[in-house]
Scaffold this active site. Structure first.
Site, PDB file in Angstrom:
ATOM      1  CE1 TYR A   1      -3.159   3.058   0.722  1.00  0.00           C
ATOM      2  CE2 TYR A   1      -1.830   3.402   2.689  1.00  0.00           C
ATOM      3  CZ  TYR A   1      -2.778   3.844   1.794  1.00  0.00           C
ATOM      4  OH  TYR A   1      -3.360   5.073   1.971  1.00  0.00           O
ATOM      5  CE  LYS A  29     -10.609   3.578   6.533  1.00  0.00           C
ATOM      6  NZ  LYS A  29      -9.641   4.674   6.755  1.00  0.00           N
TER       7      LYS A  29
END
Length: 339
Positions: free
Chosen positions: A139, A179
């Site tokens: 990421y 999330k």
């Protein structure tokens, strides 16, 4: 003129749409991937003129379907730092953003995009400079690589319109419930306290005492303000840290959450020591799975942001988390099945 927000049903994207609405902006195109579908809640109380799935958006934008576009806020990405599928991550975060950049360049559209403090990884210096960037996961690398492309373009002066990257630090605030495990510490501690009357923090690790590992926690309110500042200053391009400029320990977050909950119960605020003694804050052993992969300290250097002209103060954890807890309490029905 049209404004496009990618990741519009997500955390930061939805807050940007809301802030644009407050300004009177309604000509907004929302782009996202509504998986999970529950993310629609983040758009239900907002005004937009159209919604597109992220997989159809680029071609529609490239073809000129939206007419004259003023700006794109690109918040859409996979932000799961535990994701191990490198092909997916690079396609979703890096290549997609490269394609979007090409379209914005061709159409002379402002591009304001989400980078990340994950680009710094194992560094202990958080200045927007190559020598301090050491991403620890795919990421972070996906964000780092696009920032590198932008640095080259800034140097070559090939951009036709503003491009701004924001290195978000630990953002918390409204509209993050979808999330799940990647939601903020404040969010999880709110639900821990509500369910069990206490919150949990990691114990000693990395030379830090129990709960003393520190991060730069920044309210999404401030994140949105900075985004809109740059929207209003299209003459400024660059990559900027976006944190509060303060490192505060996780103990401060737990303390703020617990006292905000006590306030709701009309109880007097308590000190950190009192909360630990009452077992309202409990420390658990640091997990082996995170050892060597965990940032014990982050603090955004805001020198470059301040030099660009942004002069507003940032909320402290005590201020921002208290406001956030009030919002969570007031919007419990909006947050059905939060985890």
């Amino acid at each position: 003129m049209t404004i496009i927000v990618t990741g519009a049903a997500g955390f930061i994207g939805a807050n940007i749409v809301q802030a644009l609405n407050v300004r009177g902006e309604k000509n907004i195109i929302a782009v996202d991937d509504l998986r999970p579908a529950d993310k629609y809640r983040n758009l239900a109380d907002l005004d937009i003129i159209d919604y597109l799935d992220k997989d159809e958006f680029l071609e529609a934008f490239r073809s000129g379907r939206f007419g004259k576009v003023k700006a794109v806020f690109h918040e859409g990405a996979c932000s799961d730092t535990m994701e191990t599928d490198g092909i997916f991550m690079m396609a979703n975060n890096y290549r997609y953003t490269m394609d979007l950049l090409d379209i914005c360049t061709a159409q002379k559209v402002q591009l304001l995009y989400a980078s990340s403090a994950a680009t710094y990884g194992g560094s202990d210096v958080f200045v927007e400079s190559r020598e301090h960037e050491k991403p620890l996961n795919i990421y972070g690398y996906s964000k780092f690589l696009f920032d590198q492309v932008m640095r080259k373009r800034f140097a070559e002066k090939t951009n036709t319109a503003q491009v701004v990257g924001f290195r978000y630090f630990n953002v918390y605030g409204p509209r993050e419930s979808h999330k799940g495990r990647m939601a903020s510490v404040a969010f999880h501690q709110y639900y821990q306290y509500k369910a069990n009357g206490h919150v949990k923090l990691f114990g000693e690790y990395g030379g830090y005492g129990a709960g003393e590992q520190s991060r730069d926690f920044v309210s999404v309110e401030d994140v949105v303000k900075v985004n809109l500042f740059f929207l209003d200053h299209p003459e400024i391009s660059g990559i900027f840290n976006l944190g509060s400029g303060r490192a505060q320990p996780f103990n401060d977050v737990a303390h703020a959450v617990a006292n905000a909950m006590r306030k709701l119960d009309k109880a007097a605020p308590a000190s950190l020591q009192e909360l630990v003694k009452e077992k309202a804050i409990e420390y658990i052993p640091f997990p082996d799975a995170l050892k060597g992969r965990y940032q014990c300290f982050t603090q955004a250097d805001l020198t470059k942001l301040r030099a660009a002209g942004y002069a507003e103060p940032f909320l402290t954890v005590e201020q921002g988390v208290g406001r956030y807890i009030e919002w969570l309490e007031a919007n419990s029905s909006f947050l059905a099945n939060p985890l």
